[in-house]
Design a protein around this motif. Structure first.
Motif, mmCIF file in Angstrom:
data_model
loop_
_atom_site.group_PDB
_atom_site.id
_atom_site.type_symbol
_atom_site.label_atom_id
_atom_site.label_comp_id
_atom_site.label_asym_id
_atom_site.label_seq_id
_atom_site.Cartn_x
_atom_site.Cartn_y
_atom_site.Cartn_z
ATOM 1 N N ARG A 1 0.839 -1.191 0.000
ATOM 2 C CA ARG A 1 0.000 0.000 0.000
ATOM 3 C C ARG A 1 0.880 1.249 0.000
ATOM 4 N N PHE A 2 0.476 2.238 -0.777
ATOM 5 C CA PHE A 2 1.202 3.497 -0.845
ATOM 6 C C PHE A 2 0.214 4.641 -0.657
ATOM 7 N N GLY A 3 0.455 5.446 0.371
ATOM 8 C CA GLY A 3 -0.480 6.524 0.653
ATOM 9 C C GLY A 3 0.219 7.727 1.250
ATOM 10 N N VAL A 4 -0.603 8.609 1.847
ATOM 11 C CA VAL A 4 -0.078 9.855 2.400
ATOM 12 C C VAL A 4 -0.880 10.224 3.643
ATOM 13 N N ASN A 5 -0.209 10.835 4.596
ATOM 14 C CA ASN A 5 -0.869 11.400 5.760
ATOM 15 C C ASN A 5 -1.514 12.716 5.346
ATOM 16 N N TYR A 6 -2.829 12.826 5.537
ATOM 17 C CA TYR A 6 -3.574 13.976 5.038
ATOM 18 C C TYR A 6 -3.511 15.148 5.997
ATOM 19 N N THR A 7 -2.908 16.248 5.532
ATOM 20 C CA THR A 7 -2.912 17.512 6.273
ATOM 21 C C THR A 7 -3.707 18.524 5.447
ATOM 22 N N PRO A 8 -4.858 18.956 5.931
ATOM 23 C CA PRO A 8 -5.699 19.864 5.142
ATOM 24 C C PRO A 8 -4.928 21.094 4.676
ATOM 25 N N ARG A 9 -5.134 21.465 3.408
ATOM 26 C CA ARG A 9 -4.384 22.577 2.822
ATOM 27 C C ARG A 9 -4.741 23.908 3.469
ATOM 28 N N GLN A 10 -5.992 24.113 3.722
ATOM 29 C CA GLN A 10 -6.440 25.399 4.268
ATOM 30 C C GLN A 10 -6.776 25.244 5.751
ATOM 31 N N LEU B 1 -1.905 7.391 -5.458
ATOM 32 C CA LEU B 1 -1.829 6.798 -4.128
ATOM 33 C C LEU B 1 -3.153 6.130 -3.799
ATOM 34 N N ASP B 2 -3.125 5.171 -2.876
ATOM 35 C CA ASP B 2 -4.329 4.382 -2.645
ATOM 36 C C ASP B 2 -4.986 4.603 -1.288
ATOM 37 N N HIS B 3 -4.327 5.370 -0.381
ATOM 38 C CA HIS B 3 -4.950 5.569 0.926
ATOM 39 C C HIS B 3 -4.451 6.853 1.571
ATOM 40 N N VAL B 4 -5.204 7.290 2.558
ATOM 41 C CA VAL B 4 -4.810 8.410 3.396
ATOM 42 C C VAL B 4 -4.966 8.004 4.859
ATOM 43 N N ARG B 5 -4.167 8.646 5.686
ATOM 44 C CA ARG B 5 -4.317 8.553 7.135
ATOM 45 C C ARG B 5 -4.847 9.899 7.592
ATOM 46 N N VAL B 6 -5.919 9.887 8.413
ATOM 47 C CA VAL B 6 -6.594 11.138 8.764
ATOM 48 C C VAL B 6 -6.658 11.299 10.277
ATOM 49 N N PHE B 7 -6.781 12.569 10.701
ATOM 50 C CA PHE B 7 -6.688 12.926 12.110
ATOM 51 C C PHE B 7 -7.756 13.970 12.446
ATOM 52 N N HIS B 8 -8.545 13.730 13.485
ATOM 53 C CA HIS B 8 -9.387 14.769 14.071
ATOM 54 C C HIS B 8 -8.664 15.256 15.332
ATOM 55 N N LEU B 9 -9.237 16.207 16.038
ATOM 56 C CA LEU B 9 -8.622 16.750 17.242
ATOM 57 C C LEU B 9 -9.392 16.288 18.470
#
Length: 431
Positions: free
Chosen positions: A30-39, A65-73
């Protein structure tokens, strides 16, 4: 048999010796990215905008890419110890659905916790209400309740990879003293809660720690906890840990093989020889990796990690640069994105996309690593395996000379069954 460290170069296996694609297909990586919102960075959760999130996710998917890792607060999800806000949970599930519409799978981190040098605590853990988040029974149960709630809200979504306890929870140790045994209890409790929420077949349940878990002498989050708790082992091999890039240079083998090394080190601590390792964070922070070197760094990091049997995948940090209108971030946080703060892809994005495409189309997985370098350390001497340490440098010397060394702990060096399960035929000692 255990031998002394030797310097004889070992040739790369010929193609005929490599595993056939049908036996061990590269497309399972799997190849993905950690999602950091642009704005707005993660402050965007205060006024979540699905349209902006959709645009970000479409850009990520456009790289192949095939996935993202996401974070709430955490403070927004659980502002009171006995309150999990339904509106905040709905925002999170909406983001997961938007990712699915973009063709991306998702892993969700629960307790944030620590993000890019900022710690986010709900007020019920602070000041007059201070609770140690790792040891206070009420605080532990509250986090467990949050993870159960998130799991129940997310379960059943076809694009959900799984639920992680939180991002690098061991970064909170400085303000929440804890022992190894207390960490074990904390992790066991929260992992069980996450699994309870997701259900038996709801996806992966994992946890993560920054590099001190592997390299830090007497750090309470142990390598054993990382490698034996949860469904896969996650590693975050950062080039600034141990001053790796500054110590050896941004183009050095030590830097470009760091994620590979972190994967092999993590495998050594696992009880299960077949346990998968996930390079869950790695990136090219300036000035440690100059912008001109970032594309090659990305190519080599991903290709070298893909040489490790038992790799789950690689998730790059991160999707978008932090906008410089936001104050007080460490300088490197403004440079880590595949996209700049205006949403434009950087040269590193193209390099990563091309590398992932090449690996999916033509790469054949390497065979098991049949030689291992013996690691003999105690919790108090764990730094020997980090950048600058004697073990780290011995492993890197072997790698530079053409060997593909695995790592094996001293207590397992004579276990024939274990070595055979990992495909290890020879164990050597560092000089």
């Amino acid at each position: 048999m255990i031998h002394s460290y030797w310097t004889r170069p070992r040739a790369r296996p010929e193609p005929a010796e490599r595993a056939r694609p049908e036996e061990d297909p590269i497309h399972t990586l799997r190849f993905g990215v950690n999602y950091t919102p642009r704005q707005g960075w993660f402050h965007s959760w205060h006024d979540f905008d699905p349209g902006r999130a959709r645009a970000d996710l479409d850009s990520i998917a456009g790289l192949g890419l095939d996935h993202v890792r996401v974070f709430h607060l955490w403070p927004l999800l659980q502002p009171n110890r006995t309150l999990v806000r339904a509106t905040a949970v709905d925002q999170l599930t909406r983001l997961v659905d938007l990712a699915g519409e973009a063709g991306l799978d998702v892993v969700v981190d629960g307790v944030q916790g620590h993000l890019s040098s900022f710690d986010f605590y709900p007020e019920w853990t602070r000041s007059w209400h201070h609770r140690n988040v790792f040891t206070d029974p009420d605080a532990i149960e509250a986090q467990a309740a949050l993870l159960r709630a998130l799991g129940r809200a997310l379960t059943g979504r076809p694009n959900l990879i799984g639920l992680q306890l939180g991002n690098e929870l061991n970064n909170l140790v400085e303000h929440n003293p804890v022992t190894v045994d207390e960490v074990d209890h904390y992790l066991d409790t929260l992992l069980a809660a996450a699994r309870d929420g997701l259900g038996a077949d709801g996806g992966l349940v994992t946890h993560s720690a920054y590099d001190a878990a592997w390299y830090g002498d007497d750090h309470p989050f142990s390598p054993e906890a990382s490698a034996r708790k949860g469904d896969v082992t996650t590693v975050h091999p950062w080039v600034f840990s141990g001053d790796c890039a500054r110590r050896y240079g941004p183009r050095s083998p030590q830097v470009r093989h760091l994620a590979e090394y972190g994967t092999e080190l993590a495998k050594a601590y696992a009880d299960d020889p077949a346990r998968l390792v996930w390079v869950q964070e790695t990136g090219a922070p300036e000035p440690h990796i100059p912008a001109a070197d970032a594309p090659d760094f990305a190519r080599e990091t991903v290709r070298n990690a893909a040489e490790c049997p038992g790799l789950w995948g690689v998730t790059w940090w991160c999707s978008h640069d932090v906008d410089r209108s936001l104050a007080d971030f460490p300088e490197l946080e403004y440079t880590l994105g595949l996209f700049d703060a205006q949403g434009r892809p950087k040269p590193i994005a193209q390099a990563l996309a091309e590398t992932v495409a090449d690996l999916r189309q033509g790469h054949r997985p390497a065979p098991p690593r049949d030689i291992a370098l013996l690691l003999d350390c105690t919790p108090g001497t764990r730094s020997a395996s980090g950048p600058g340490g004697a073990y780290f440098e011995a492993w890197m010397r072997m790698r530079a000379e053409g060997a593909r060394p695995a790592v094996v702990l001293a207590e397992r060096a004579a276990d024939a069954g274990y070595l055979a399960a990992r495909g290890i035929k020879e164990v050597v000692r560092p000089s």
